[in-house]
Design a protein around this motif. Structure first.
Motif, mmCIF file in Angstrom:
data_model
loop_
_atom_site.group_PDB
_atom_site.id
_atom_site.type_symbol
_atom_site.label_atom_id
_atom_site.label_comp_id
_atom_site.label_asym_id
_atom_site.label_seq_id
_atom_site.Cartn_x
_atom_site.Cartn_y
_atom_site.Cartn_z
ATOM 1 N N GLY A 168 0.807 -1.203 0.000
ATOM 2 C CA GLY A 168 0.000 0.000 0.000
ATOM 3 C C GLY A 168 0.844 1.258 0.000
ATOM 4 O O GLY A 168 2.077 1.198 -0.049
ATOM 5 N N ASP A 169 0.153 2.396 0.070
ATOM 6 C CA ASP A 169 0.883 3.668 0.029
ATOM 7 C C ASP A 169 0.428 4.623 1.126
ATOM 8 O O ASP A 169 0.556 5.833 0.985
ATOM 9 C CB ASP A 169 0.706 4.341 -1.341
ATOM 10 C CG ASP A 169 -0.701 4.909 -1.535
ATOM 11 O OD1 ASP A 169 -1.680 4.222 -1.150
ATOM 12 O OD2 ASP A 169 -0.824 6.036 -2.040
ATOM 13 N N SER A 170 -0.118 4.065 2.219
ATOM 14 C CA SER A 170 -0.629 4.943 3.275
ATOM 15 C C SER A 170 -0.564 4.260 4.636
ATOM 16 O O SER A 170 -0.387 3.038 4.733
ATOM 17 C CB SER A 170 -2.080 5.346 2.982
ATOM 18 O OG SER A 170 -2.935 4.220 3.146
ATOM 19 N N ASN A 171 -0.767 5.068 5.661
ATOM 20 C CA ASN A 171 -0.792 4.539 7.029
ATOM 21 C C ASN A 171 -1.935 3.545 7.222
ATOM 22 O O ASN A 171 -1.780 2.566 7.957
ATOM 23 C CB ASN A 171 -0.921 5.691 8.031
ATOM 24 C CG ASN A 171 0.397 6.403 8.260
ATOM 25 O OD1 ASN A 171 1.412 5.774 8.525
ATOM 26 N ND2 ASN A 171 0.391 7.728 8.161
ATOM 27 N N VAL A 172 -3.069 3.805 6.583
ATOM 28 C CA VAL A 172 -4.196 2.884 6.774
ATOM 29 C C VAL A 172 -3.887 1.509 6.187
ATOM 30 O O VAL A 172 -4.363 0.489 6.693
ATOM 31 C CB VAL A 172 -5.520 3.440 6.195
ATOM 32 C CG1 VAL A 172 -5.913 4.719 6.906
ATOM 33 C CG2 VAL A 172 -5.464 3.626 4.698
ATOM 34 N N ASP A 173 -3.078 1.469 5.136
ATOM 35 C CA ASP A 173 -2.691 0.189 4.548
ATOM 36 C C ASP A 173 -1.784 -0.592 5.494
ATOM 37 O O ASP A 173 -1.953 -1.798 5.686
ATOM 38 C CB ASP A 173 -1.962 0.420 3.219
ATOM 39 C CG ASP A 173 -2.847 1.055 2.168
ATOM 40 O OD1 ASP A 173 -4.041 0.710 2.115
ATOM 41 O OD2 ASP A 173 -2.352 1.900 1.405
ATOM 42 N N ALA A 182 -0.850 -9.703 8.409
ATOM 43 C CA ALA A 182 -0.037 -9.759 7.199
ATOM 44 C C ALA A 182 1.173 -8.833 7.320
ATOM 45 O O ALA A 182 1.150 -7.862 8.087
ATOM 46 C CB ALA A 182 -0.870 -9.350 5.987
ATOM 47 N N ASP A 183 2.220 -9.115 6.563
ATOM 48 C CA ASP A 183 3.327 -8.181 6.427
ATOM 49 C C ASP A 183 2.896 -7.046 5.497
ATOM 50 O O ASP A 183 1.920 -7.179 4.738
ATOM 51 C CB ASP A 183 4.555 -8.883 5.846
ATOM 52 C CG ASP A 183 5.275 -9.758 6.872
ATOM 53 O OD1 ASP A 183 4.862 -9.736 8.051
ATOM 54 O OD2 ASP A 183 6.226 -10.446 6.491
ATOM 55 N N SER A 184 3.626 -5.945 5.544
ATOM 56 C CA SER A 184 3.267 -4.801 4.709
ATOM 57 C C SER A 184 4.476 -4.247 3.975
ATOM 58 O O SER A 184 5.600 -4.275 4.487
ATOM 59 C CB SER A 184 2.636 -3.690 5.559
ATOM 60 O OG SER A 184 3.543 -3.264 6.575
ATOM 61 N N ALA A 185 4.225 -3.749 2.772
ATOM 62 C CA ALA A 185 5.244 -3.042 1.999
ATOM 63 C C ALA A 185 4.662 -1.670 1.644
ATOM 64 O O ALA A 185 3.623 -1.592 0.989
ATOM 65 C CB ALA A 185 5.608 -3.806 0.737
ATOM 66 N N PHE A 186 5.307 -0.632 2.125
ATOM 67 C CA PHE A 186 4.882 0.738 1.833
ATOM 68 C C PHE A 186 5.625 1.221 0.594
ATOM 69 O O PHE A 186 6.856 1.221 0.560
ATOM 70 C CB PHE A 186 5.185 1.654 3.014
ATOM 71 C CG PHE A 186 4.936 3.116 2.727
ATOM 72 C CD1 PHE A 186 3.650 3.626 2.719
ATOM 73 C CD2 PHE A 186 6.001 3.967 2.451
ATOM 74 C CE1 PHE A 186 3.424 4.969 2.445
ATOM 75 C CE2 PHE A 186 5.791 5.303 2.188
ATOM 76 C CZ PHE A 186 4.494 5.810 2.180
ATOM 77 N N TYR A 203 8.390 -3.504 5.118
ATOM 78 C CA TYR A 203 9.340 -3.017 4.119
ATOM 79 C C TYR A 203 8.908 -1.632 3.645
ATOM 80 O O TYR A 203 7.713 -1.302 3.667
ATOM 81 C CB TYR A 203 9.386 -3.929 2.884
ATOM 82 C CG TYR A 203 9.505 -5.403 3.173
ATOM 83 C CD1 TYR A 203 10.739 -5.993 3.428
ATOM 84 C CD2 TYR A 203 8.375 -6.227 3.161
ATOM 85 C CE1 TYR A 203 10.849 -7.350 3.683
ATOM 86 C CE2 TYR A 203 8.468 -7.588 3.402
ATOM 87 C CZ TYR A 203 9.706 -8.145 3.667
ATOM 88 O OH TYR A 203 9.814 -9.484 3.918
ATOM 89 N N GLU A 204 9.861 -0.850 3.200
ATOM 90 C CA GLU A 204 9.567 0.379 2.459
ATOM 91 C C GLU A 204 10.277 0.273 1.123
ATOM 92 O O GLU A 204 11.485 -0.003 1.078
ATOM 93 C CB GLU A 204 10.022 1.629 3.203
ATOM 94 C CG GLU A 204 9.690 2.899 2.432
ATOM 95 C CD GLU A 204 9.934 4.180 3.218
ATOM 96 O OE1 GLU A 204 10.294 5.194 2.583
ATOM 97 O OE2 GLU A 204 9.755 4.156 4.461
ATOM 98 N N VAL A 205 9.534 0.466 0.040
ATOM 99 C CA VAL A 205 10.079 0.297 -1.311
ATOM 100 C C VAL A 205 9.747 1.510 -2.166
ATOM 101 O O VAL A 205 8.925 2.357 -1.791
ATOM 102 C CB VAL A 205 9.533 -0.991 -1.974
ATOM 103 C CG1 VAL A 205 9.948 -2.223 -1.182
ATOM 104 C CG2 VAL A 205 8.008 -0.930 -2.101
ATOM 105 N N GLN A 206 10.376 1.564 -3.320
ATOM 106 C CA GLN A 206 10.162 2.674 -4.244
ATOM 107 C C GLN A 206 9.260 2.306 -5.419
ATOM 108 O O GLN A 206 8.731 3.191 -6.082
ATOM 109 C CB GLN A 206 11.508 3.169 -4.777
ATOM 110 C CG GLN A 206 12.441 3.705 -3.711
ATOM 111 C CD GLN A 206 11.872 4.914 -2.997
ATOM 112 O OE1 GLN A 206 11.302 5.816 -3.617
ATOM 113 N NE2 GLN A 206 11.994 4.927 -1.670
ATOM 114 N N SER A 207 9.099 1.021 -5.677
ATOM 115 C CA SER A 207 8.329 0.609 -6.846
ATOM 116 C C SER A 207 7.806 -0.809 -6.679
ATOM 117 O O SER A 207 8.234 -1.543 -5.773
ATOM 118 C CB SER A 207 9.193 0.694 -8.104
ATOM 119 O OG SER A 207 10.150 -0.366 -8.104
#
Length: 215
Positions: A168-173, A182-186, A203-207
């Motif tokens: 996802g791309d937000s705090n709510v995600d 679940a694990d999360s990738a921002f 994780y934090e990713v760019q794409s």
């Protein structure tokens, strides 16, 4: 980590966010069905606010918010479909990274389910996702949006997956993923350049290409 399934958000992950003017037009169109012309402040209260804001704006104009909301959802779905046709709402280029990903894929969005279906059809993504959920066009459906894990848990149950990565791309995600186990990738898209995370994603990713490499 090896994941059974990768579930992605839509707006800001698969497709670029819907322009605010499209959301505003949908609110005005919904109120017009009740013979009402809301103020700009009222419109933005519906676009950006909670159900409490929606109820308050409806009360000011003498409209039952539970009758208003399904009309809003229908108009919002129609407005976004038109935006897709005009080329105002498009896919990110890196969505192609998901095509060759050897994992079960699903989609869970806070957007209307009708809008999700339109996006999958318009961009020929129907066969990419085993499960796809958007919110139901009801007040209860709106309440069940992320950060509630409601729709995410439904998708995980339907996939019968144990190890899940939610993108996802937000705090709510990030919060919904945590609540669903679940694990999360921002994904820090350009519109999130200065966005502050309230919690730590896995994780934090760019794409989405980076997401593919995680799997």
């Amino acid at each position: 980590m090896s994941y059974d399934a990768v579930i992605v958000d839509n707006d800001g992950v698969l497709t670029k966010p819907t322009p605010t003017n499209v959301h505003r037009a949908a609110v005005r169109a919904a109120f017009s069905e009740f013979g009402v012309e809301p103020t700009t402040e009222g419109v933005d209260g519906v676009v950006h606010g909670s159900l409490t804001h929606v109820r308050r704006v409806c009360e000011v104009h003498g409209v039952d918010y539970e009758e208003f909301w399904p009309r809003h959802e229908a108009n919002a779905a129609a407005a976004q479909a038109a935006a897709i046709e005009r080329g105002e709402k498009t896919l990110y280029d890196d969505v192609s990274a998901l095509v060759d990903l050897d994992r079960t894929l699903a989609l869970v969005s806070n957007n209307q389910h009708e809008t999700v279906e339109t996006i999958l059809e318009a961009f020929e993504l129907d066969s990419l996702f085993e499960v796809a959920y958007g919110r139901d066009p009801t007040v209860e459906g709106y309440r069940n949006r992320k950060p509630s894990p409601h729709y995410l848990e439904r998708a995980i149950d339907e996939l019968d997956a144990e190890r899940v990565l939610y993108v996802g791309d937000s705090n709510v995600d990030v919060l919904a993923a945590s609540r669903a186990g679940a694990d999360s990738a921002f994904v820090r898209r350009p519109h999130r350049e200065d966005y502050r995370l309230a919690g730590d994603p896995t994780y934090e990713v760019q794409s989405l290409a980076d997401v593919a490499s995680l799997c």
